[in-house]
Design a protein around this motif. Sequence first.
Motif, short mmCIF file in Angstrom:
data_model
loop_
_atom_site.label_atom_id
_atom_site.label_comp_id
_atom_site.label_asym_id
_atom_site.label_seq_id
_atom_site.Cartn_x
_atom_site.Cartn_y
_atom_site.Cartn_z
N LEU A 98 0.78 -1.24 0.04
CA LEU A 98 0.02 0.21 0.06
C LEU A 98 0.85 1.21 0.06
CD1 LEU A 98 -2.92 1.10 0.25
CD2 LEU A 98 -2.54 1.11 2.76
N VAL A 99 1.80 1.40 0.79
CA VAL A 99 2.85 2.50 0.98
C VAL A 99 3.61 2.78 -0.36
CG1 VAL A 99 5.04 3.26 2.07
CG2 VAL A 99 3.27 2.26 3.47
N ALA A 100 3.90 1.75 -1.11
CA ALA A 100 4.48 1.64 -2.45
C ALA A 100 3.77 2.16 -3.37
CB ALA A 100 5.24 0.33 -2.77
N PHE A 101 2.60 1.96 -3.40
CA PHE A 101 1.63 2.51 -4.35
C PHE A 101 1.35 3.91 -4.21
CE2 PHE A 101 -2.65 3.40 -5.92
CZ PHE A 101 -2.70 3.04 -7.04
N PRO A 108 4.20 7.68 -4.49
CA PRO A 108 4.27 8.27 -5.68
C PRO A 108 3.28 9.13 -6.21
CG PRO A 108 4.14 5.95 -6.21
CD PRO A 108 4.13 6.06 -4.75
N VAL A 109 1.99 8.47 -5.84
CA VAL A 109 0.90 9.34 -6.17
C VAL A 109 0.92 10.59 -5.61
CG1 VAL A 109 -1.70 9.42 -6.56
CG2 VAL A 109 -0.43 7.39 -6.91
N ALA A 110 1.08 10.64 -4.11
CA ALA A 110 1.18 11.82 -3.50
C ALA A 110 2.25 12.95 -3.86
CB ALA A 110 1.35 11.25 -1.96
N VAL A 111 3.37 12.24 -4.02
CA VAL A 111 4.43 13.32 -4.66
C VAL A 111 4.10 13.99 -5.66
CG1 VAL A 111 6.73 13.20 -5.55
CG2 VAL A 111 6.29 11.87 -3.55
N LEU A 150 8.85 -2.43 8.90
CA LEU A 150 9.60 -1.16 8.68
C LEU A 150 10.80 -1.54 7.51
CD1 LEU A 150 10.24 -0.28 12.46
CD2 LEU A 150 8.74 0.55 10.86
N PRO A 151 11.67 -2.60 7.45
CA PRO A 151 12.71 -2.45 6.53
C PRO A 151 12.08 -2.35 5.03
CG PRO A 151 13.07 -4.22 8.14
CD PRO A 151 11.63 -3.70 8.59
N ALA A 152 10.93 -2.65 5.14
CA ALA A 152 10.18 -2.65 3.67
C ALA A 152 9.80 -1.36 3.22
CB ALA A 152 9.02 -3.71 3.45
N LEU A 153 9.77 -0.48 3.95
CA LEU A 153 9.43 0.94 3.68
C LEU A 153 10.42 1.83 3.23
CD1 LEU A 153 6.85 1.54 6.84
CD2 LEU A 153 6.26 0.64 4.28
N VAL A 154 11.65 1.40 3.75
CA VAL A 154 12.84 2.20 3.31
C VAL A 154 13.16 2.56 1.95
CG1 VAL A 154 15.54 2.42 3.56
CG2 VAL A 154 14.32 1.48 5.27
N ARG A 155 12.89 1.66 1.05
CA ARG A 155 13.38 1.97 -0.45
C ARG A 155 11.86 2.72 -0.98
NH1 ARG A 155 17.01 -1.70 -3.28
NH2 ARG A 155 16.02 -0.81 -5.15
N PRO A 156 10.76 2.76 -0.76
CA PRO A 156 9.68 3.60 -1.11
C PRO A 156 9.78 5.09 -0.59
CG PRO A 156 8.68 1.35 -0.29
CD PRO A 156 10.25 1.44 0.15
N LEU A 157 10.10 5.00 0.67
CA LEU A 157 10.49 6.56 1.22
C LEU A 157 11.56 7.18 0.66
CD1 LEU A 157 9.93 5.70 4.91
CD2 LEU A 157 8.44 7.02 3.47
N LEU A 158 12.74 6.50 0.26
CA LEU A 158 13.90 7.07 -0.43
C LEU A 158 13.41 7.48 -1.83
CD1 LEU A 158 16.74 5.04 0.80
CD2 LEU A 158 16.33 7.41 1.59
N GLY A 159 12.65 6.49 -2.45
CA GLY A 159 12.08 6.74 -3.70
C GLY A 159 11.24 8.11 -4.06
N ALA A 209 12.64 2.59 -5.78
CA ALA A 209 11.91 1.99 -4.81
C ALA A 209 11.67 0.58 -5.14
CB ALA A 209 10.39 2.61 -4.87
N VAL A 210 11.74 -0.12 -6.50
CA VAL A 210 11.50 -1.20 -6.69
C VAL A 210 13.00 -1.86 -6.83
CG1 VAL A 210 10.47 -2.78 -8.57
CG2 VAL A 210 9.51 -0.61 -7.93
N PRO A 211 13.10 -2.98 -6.20
CA PRO A 211 14.47 -3.81 -6.36
C PRO A 211 14.49 -3.92 -7.83
CG PRO A 211 13.20 -4.80 -4.53
CD PRO A 211 12.18 -3.65 -5.31
#
Length: 510
Positions: free
Chosen positions: A323-326, A329-332, A444-453, A491-493
């Motif tokens: 959900l966060v990963a989706f 980017p829409v919010a940005v 938490l570890p799965a949220l790092v890449r989406p936040l940096l992206g 954000a995507v590996p």
Amino acid sequence: MNQRQGGDAGDRGGTGAVGTDDTADTAGEQVGAIGRKAGRGLRWSLLGNLGTKVTTFVMGLVLARLLVPEDFGLYAIALAATTFVMHVNDVGIIAATVQWRGRVEEMAPTATVMALAFSTGIYGIFWVVAPYFAELAGSAEATPVVRLLTAIILIDGVTAVRAGSLMRGFGHDRLTKANIAGSLVNAAVAVTLAANGAGAYSFACGQVAANTVTGALVLAWAGLPFRLGFDREVAVRLLRFGAPLALGLGIEAVLMNADYVIVGAVLGPAALGFYLLAFNVSSWVPSVIGTALRYVTVPSFSRLAEQRPESLSLGVQRSVPLLVAFVLPVAVVTATLAPEIVAFLYGEKWAPAAGVLALLAVLLVVRMLTSLAFDILTSAGATRATVWMNLGWAVALVPALWAGTHWYGIRGAAIGHALAGLLIALPMAVLMLSRAGVRLAPVLPALVRPLLGAALAAVVTMTLAGMTGGPPLVRLCVAGSGGLLAYVLLAVPAARLRELGARAVPARAR
């Protein structure tokens, strides 16, 4: 088969990690089986919500050119009242039907009587208080619109149990068709009335017509006989689960509509019209994706909660990062390109809404996450926790909205809404989920890449928007595409990107 209450869910807080590999495998299989059903339901829900929102979007574009901001403001006042009564009118009967432990046929007659009684009673109360509510919101002329639009809760009272039964059985294909039919009727009625000078009544009449059509189809397709009866034991169980849920949903309705009342009272209907348009745009993703998710998350997590605690935690741990990963980017893109979005879609006369939209992009993310938390708590039977979660948010929100609106107009209202959600609502959601026994640390570890992206996407989007000339559509396409590409690349590996690329390329003939 007693209902699980908030205290029961809280007692699971010490379950900890899964004890054995066999247990983990079993939990994973349960999550997978229910996930497949939920996936099918989600596809139908997304299709239905997308179709509905496309219709509503096109209708909004037409109405924005036929009506004036004051008409939108009057409708916003009626919408605030309607949203509140829609959340509380059935005392949680729909969710109780989905979450019911046992045969739905056993509880349906009692639940139907309760839904009808509460809907009729609440509508009667709101008919009486409508003038006072409209006056509080700063527009006494909104009274008849409030009375007309809130009439849809009478239809909801008739269809509540049948809608819950369809969701419980993942019958989202039928719900989707019913909702799409209603949205088409809504557009036809609203646009026709607006073209003939009906003003704010265009919205209300269209919505009443839409709910009538959707309700008739739900009744026809639910496959549940319409019987009336009353069983005291069933009623107690329903109220024990549904009353806290209805209170929590009522507070949620206040959260999403207090700004309409405050902005209207302080700044008047014209400013409220600009605010409503911005809020509607910021609500596209929560409305399309969030509503679709709610159709499937409650039955899915309810089935997981019936198994063992680790099944529910595992389902949550898989859902939140996706959900966060989706959403990020829409919010940005919404925040950085708000002026271009408003100018392209609605024209320059709606430009004051752009600054509000950029700020409400933060609320977009908060709403999606807190809505998911609410559904998880509901599924676990922790309906009292939903009350505390939303109550904490409301206590912070109302003064923030009031101060922000006086301080900085409609932008101040958006700032107050965003800060209350970010600083109060999200921490409250995490706290309540933890107390309900849901393990969130592995997320938490799965949220790092989406936040940096998301951070990289914001920089790229703003840079490209500043460098690109031409009409708003050109800036939207160039800057938006560049920002989304930057987000995906970070954000995507890489392994996941290669996998998606391999699927996109047709396999060569051997």
